[in-house]
Design a protein around this motif. Structure first.
Motif, PDB file in Angstrom:
ATOM      1  N   GLU A  16       0.826  -1.207   0.000  1.00  0.00           N
ATOM      2  CA  GLU A  16       0.000   0.000   0.000  1.00  0.00           C
ATOM      3  C   GLU A  16       0.858   1.254   0.000  1.00  0.00           C
ATOM      4  O   GLU A  16       0.505   2.255  -0.635  1.00  0.00           O
ATOM      5  CB  GLU A  16      -0.947   0.000   1.200  1.00  0.00           C
ATOM      6  CG  GLU A  16      -2.101  -0.959   1.046  1.00  0.00           C
ATOM      7  CD  GLU A  16      -3.085  -0.876   2.190  1.00  0.00           C
ATOM      8  OE1 GLU A  16      -3.976  -0.011   2.121  1.00  0.00           O
ATOM      9  OE2 GLU A  16      -2.952  -1.665   3.134  1.00  0.00           O
ATOM     10  N   LYS A  17       1.989   1.224   0.700  1.00  0.00           N
ATOM     11  CA  LYS A  17       2.913   2.365   0.666  1.00  0.00           C
ATOM     12  C   LYS A  17       3.443   2.590  -0.741  1.00  0.00           C
ATOM     13  O   LYS A  17       3.564   3.733  -1.191  1.00  0.00           O
ATOM     14  CB  LYS A  17       4.093   2.120   1.618  1.00  0.00           C
ATOM     15  CG  LYS A  17       3.798   2.369   3.058  1.00  0.00           C
ATOM     16  CD  LYS A  17       5.062   2.175   3.881  1.00  0.00           C
ATOM     17  CE  LYS A  17       4.778   2.265   5.356  1.00  0.00           C
ATOM     18  NZ  LYS A  17       5.977   1.984   6.162  1.00  0.00           N
ATOM     19  N   ASN A  18       3.778   1.497  -1.433  1.00  0.00           N
ATOM     20  CA  ASN A  18       4.239   1.618  -2.819  1.00  0.00           C
ATOM     21  C   ASN A  18       3.162   2.255  -3.687  1.00  0.00           C
ATOM     22  O   ASN A  18       3.454   3.099  -4.538  1.00  0.00           O
ATOM     23  CB  ASN A  18       4.612   0.245  -3.387  1.00  0.00           C
ATOM     24  CG  ASN A  18       5.846  -0.342  -2.761  1.00  0.00           C
ATOM     25  OD1 ASN A  18       6.639   0.360  -2.146  1.00  0.00           O
ATOM     26  ND2 ASN A  18       6.017  -1.644  -2.903  1.00  0.00           N
ATOM     27  N   ALA A  19       1.921   1.856  -3.494  1.00  0.00           N
ATOM     28  CA  ALA A  19       0.813   2.397  -4.296  1.00  0.00           C
ATOM     29  C   ALA A  19       0.597   3.881  -4.005  1.00  0.00           C
ATOM     30  O   ALA A  19       0.329   4.666  -4.919  1.00  0.00           O
ATOM     31  CB  ALA A  19      -0.458   1.606  -4.031  1.00  0.00           C
ATOM     32  N   LYS A  20       0.732   4.268  -2.755  1.00  0.00           N
ATOM     33  CA  LYS A  20       0.533   5.680  -2.408  1.00  0.00           C
ATOM     34  C   LYS A  20       1.672   6.546  -2.914  1.00  0.00           C
ATOM     35  O   LYS A  20       1.514   7.753  -3.065  1.00  0.00           O
ATOM     36  CB  LYS A  20       0.361   5.821  -0.905  1.00  0.00           C
ATOM     37  CG  LYS A  20      -0.970   5.287  -0.432  1.00  0.00           C
ATOM     38  CD  LYS A  20      -1.142   5.386   1.060  1.00  0.00           C
ATOM     39  CE  LYS A  20      -2.478   4.773   1.455  1.00  0.00           C
ATOM     40  NZ  LYS A  20      -2.652   4.706   2.895  1.00  0.00           N
ATOM     41  N   ALA A  21       2.832   5.940  -3.178  1.00  0.00           N
ATOM     42  CA  ALA A  21       3.976   6.690  -3.694  1.00  0.00           C
ATOM     43  C   ALA A  21       3.849   6.990  -5.187  1.00  0.00           C
ATOM     44  O   ALA A  21       4.595   7.815  -5.713  1.00  0.00           O
ATOM     45  CB  ALA A  21       5.264   5.924  -3.418  1.00  0.00           C
ATOM     46  N   LEU A  22       2.929   6.341  -5.874  1.00  0.00           N
ATOM     47  CA  LEU A  22       2.705   6.624  -7.291  1.00  0.00           C
ATOM     48  C   LEU A  22       2.161   8.042  -7.468  1.00  0.00           C
ATOM     49  O   LEU A  22       1.490   8.573  -6.578  1.00  0.00           O
ATOM     50  CB  LEU A  22       1.709   5.620  -7.888  1.00  0.00           C
ATOM     51  CG  LEU A  22       2.157   4.179  -8.014  1.00  0.00           C
ATOM     52  CD1 LEU A  22       0.973   3.294  -8.392  1.00  0.00           C
ATOM     53  CD2 LEU A  22       3.254   4.049  -9.050  1.00  0.00           C
ATOM     54  N   THR A  23       2.415   8.618  -8.629  1.00  0.00           N
ATOM     55  CA  THR A  23       1.876   9.965  -8.876  1.00  0.00           C
ATOM     56  C   THR A  23       0.349   9.941  -8.929  1.00  0.00           C
ATOM     57  O   THR A  23      -0.302  10.840  -8.421  1.00  0.00           O
ATOM     58  CB  THR A  23       2.444  10.548 -10.186  1.00  0.00           C
ATOM     59  OG1 THR A  23       2.190   9.625 -11.243  1.00  0.00           O
ATOM     60  CG2 THR A  23       3.924  10.805 -10.062  1.00  0.00           C
TER      61      THR A  23
END
Length: 148
Positions: A56-63
């Motif tokens: 989920e952290k990776n997904a939130k880091a997307l633009t």
């Protein structure tokens, strides 16, 4: 025969305990009241929880993250435009909290940046959607509650 206060209290307690025991036995033996866990492999999923947090952290880091919208055909899940669709792999899991027989999983297969979940698979009510996907071998996770 006259009943004093002590005897009346004891009789009331016995009736109350009998009443409660009737419901306990009825609820635990009657198939109408099914007491399953929310998911079958609850403990296994609990051990995977930290991995989900990292995804989920990776997904939130997307633009731009995944988004969804309701359409006439069903639910359209939109992946970020800047990603190449041939490198997106994964699955979409739709979970119905009120009835586990309606839960289903579908693989992600994209022709453009949209994935359609057909209307015929979805009943009105609350659904939890979980998109577990990878892009260039980096895992991502998107969760949402949908009122369909």
């Amino acid at each position: 025969m006259k009943i004093n206060w002590g005897t009346a209290i004891v009789i009331a307690f016995i009736c109350f305990i009998g009443f409660i025991m009737y419901f306990v036995v009825n609820m635990s033996t009657n198939d109408k009241y099914d007491h399953d866990l929310v998911v079958e492999d609850y403990y296994k999923q609990e051990l995977e929880f930290q991995k989900d947090i990292d995804k989920e952290k990776n997904a939130k880091a997307l633009t731009t993250n995944i988004s969804w919208k309701k359409s006439e055909e069903g639910i359209v899940i939109t992946f970020p435009e800047e990603l190449k669709i041939n490198k997106i792999k994964g699955k979409v899991f739709l979970y119905r909290p009120s009835n586990k027989q309606l839960d289903f999983e579908t693989p992600i297969s994209l022709s453009d940046h949209n994935l359609l979940i057909p209307d015929n698979r979805l009943l009105d009510g609350r659904w939890n959607i979980k998109v577990d996907w990878t892009y260039n071998n980096k895992p991502y996770l998107y969760k949402a509650e949908i009122n369909y």
